[in-house]
Design an enzyme around this catalytic site. Sequence first.
Site, mmCIF file in Angstrom:
data_model
loop_
_atom_site.group_PDB
_atom_site.id
_atom_site.type_symbol
_atom_site.label_atom_id
_atom_site.label_comp_id
_atom_site.label_asym_id
_atom_site.label_seq_id
_atom_site.Cartn_x
_atom_site.Cartn_y
_atom_site.Cartn_z
ATOM 1 N N CYS A 269 0.800 -1.231 0.000
ATOM 2 C CA CYS A 269 0.000 0.000 0.000
ATOM 3 C C CYS A 269 0.831 1.279 0.000
ATOM 4 C CB CYS A 269 -0.942 0.034 1.206
ATOM 5 S SG CYS A 269 -1.773 -1.490 1.587
ATOM 6 N N ASP B 174 -3.498 0.122 -6.002
ATOM 7 C CA ASP B 174 -2.123 0.322 -5.530
ATOM 8 C C ASP B 174 -1.311 -0.970 -5.480
ATOM 9 O OD1 ASP B 174 -3.593 -0.689 -3.433
ATOM 10 O OD2 ASP B 174 -2.918 0.764 -1.948
ATOM 11 N N ASN B 175 -1.933 -2.121 -5.520
ATOM 12 C CA ASN B 175 -1.191 -3.383 -5.609
ATOM 13 C C ASN B 175 -2.124 -4.507 -6.015
ATOM 14 O OD1 ASN B 175 -1.348 -2.818 -2.241
ATOM 15 N ND2 ASN B 175 -2.260 -4.729 -2.951
#
EC number: 3.1.6.14
Length: 468
Positions: free
Chosen positions: A7, A242-243
């Site tokens: 994150c 974000d991931n």
Amino acid sequence: YVPSALCCPSRASILTGKYPHNHHVVNNTLEGNCSSKSWQKIQEPNTFPAILRSMCGYQTFFAGKYLNEYGAPVAGGLEHVPLGWSYWYALEKNSKYYNYTLSINGKARSHGGNYSVDYLTDVLANVSLDFLDYKSNSEPFFMMIATPAPHSPWTAAPQYQKTFQNVFAPRNKNFNIHGTNKHWLIRQAKTPMTNSSIQFLDNAFRKRWQTLLSVDDLVEKLIKRLEFTGELSNTYIFYTSDNGYHTGQFSLPIDKRQLYEFDIKVPLLVRGPGIKPNQTSKLLVANIDLGPTILDIAGYSLNKTQMDGMSLLPILKGASNLTWRSDVLVEYQGEGRNVTDPTCPSLSPGVSQCFPDCVCEDAYNNTYACVRTISALWNLQYCEFDDQEVFVEVYNLTADPDQITNIAKSIDPELLGKMNYRLMMLQSCSGPTCRTPGVFDPGYRFDPRLMFSNHGSVRTRRFSKHLL
């Protein structure tokens, strides 16, 4: 691709347009520079929203999860509003759906557990719609809406809690198999997974989808409002994450942080003026490109910044004969403390994110850097770990898209040397030097002498041990 599958480092890369070794956010802790005083002083003044506001005359609006340690008392608390934001509705610390606190332009506001007034995804939708209603029409605007969904604790809205009952985590080729010839952290996973682990990850996968139905509602409301006000045709919209996330791949139950496609690859959808619908670009894009792209849209030159990324605007507008990168850097610094994990007292100190059956998702030496290469002829990933083994993983994703077979010991040694050198170059790059030709580009130059020190030993990349 994200340059770090976690994150806070990834969000910092979005905001700054920089690789983690340049913004120095290495994990989700204050000690790892996540929303620390150092981050606030050095990086926040140079984020793309700060430039949009100070140099381009934009109204800027933020709503949602900012950085995992935002609001920490030792780093200014909720009174701290980062430079660059005209309107600020930020969640204190990490993801929640109920019983959270927001910073409303620097003033704390607490929420409870009542769905109709407190469910965070809906609250973010409402404050975003309010902004569109009351913003100035004489200045351009930028909005960043960062829903915690689909992050844990995966609390769906009441009307969606029974959806997707027949949905299960994908059973791709690397699901519930042992990760042979991989870093020790992957090898320690237990195969086959227990039935309870599989039920847990299937349930998590289902709940994540359920939480995203409220995000769909948010997106729909915003699109309709922009359409109603006549601004949709003149607005660019970016949708991403974000991931990535794994659910059972290589018998790891659930998490991110790993170097594989399932953790480092994320969706990116864009619409806006001059973008033809239903196009898919296979060019290599990273989230460090979002800031440069948005600044380019606003008419601000990348050359005036310290950003490592590139503007995607030529790709979005279908430019022909475009010279583009063929590789990106992925880097991660593992988390783990010098104490035994209480969940798994039989394991040595240094592991973290452990499940009850003692499968751990992270460790202090789960520290690695990779070159992810996509060119006309090659689809490769080359990774090195900073551990006692100096472990290397290499994958040919054309032949092995699920990254099952590590070819580090069978690949051409000359190519291995070039990838090692390219990795060193990228890990020390900054700004324009992050955009130099990759190993398979026509302009690439390789001098083998640079691989050796004065003592004649192979020179390897150094990982930073200092977090700040």
